[in-house]
Design an enzyme around this catalytic site. Sequence first.
Site, PDB file in Angstrom:
ATOM      1  CB  THR A 114      -0.943  -0.004   1.227  1.00 14.57           C
ATOM      2  OG1 THR A 114      -1.798  -1.132   1.141  1.00 14.57           O
ATOM      3  CG2 THR A 114      -1.775   1.273   1.297  1.00 14.57           C
ATOM      4  CD  GLU A 138      14.730   5.112   5.450  1.00 14.22           C
ATOM      5  OE1 GLU A 138      14.615   6.114   4.717  1.00 14.22           O
ATOM      6  OE2 GLU A 138      14.800   3.966   4.997  1.00 14.22           O
ATOM      7  CD  GLN A 157       3.910  -9.755   5.317  1.00 13.38           C
ATOM      8  OE1 GLN A 157       4.552 -10.085   4.334  1.00 13.38           O
ATOM      9  NE2 GLN A 157       2.607  -9.986   5.448  1.00 13.38           N
TER      10      GLN A 157
END
Length: 188
Positions: A114, A138, A157
């Site tokens: 996304t 980051e 993830q």
Amino acid sequence: MSIKSDKWIKKMAQNHELIKPFYPTQIKTDKHGKKAVSYGTSSYGYDVRCADEFKIFTNINHAIVDPKDFDPNSFVDVKSDICIIPPNSFALARTIEYFKIPRNVLTICLGKSTYARCGIIVNVTPLEPEWEGHVTLEFSNTTPLPARIYANEGVAQMLFFESDEVCEVSYKDKSGKYQGQTGVTLPK
């Protein structure tokens, strides 16, 4: 070495405190019931959230970015549910989740698609065997426009790889400099 499934992640989270807090399913709404970037257990990983503490990079002091001598004045601290990253810049945040990685496991942090589809890249980061703490993330804004990151929603993830044997020297054994970090941690 094999990638671990949702069943393994759930078992390790419940029995060995792999991830705290832990969500055994994908959560797709925010605390107000509105659509959110998902977080929680997925088929072969765990989607983490970032906390509402951000360090946004600024070059007002014309510093040189040096990992051996990083100037903390290169960041502006922001506490908010939303972080706006300037064009072609980056921000640091930390996961809400605290991790305790087993000695025979290597964990890799990857960005969520996304955000990637918006030009926001999460740096690929390994969590070494027996490392523990909040993960400092980051976010790079690769676009010529300001970019938005949402706190308390999914941002990256974690993939878990279990080895057939334990490592000879773990992160804990070598007293790694980021062991037990709890806030957004700058380079040491």
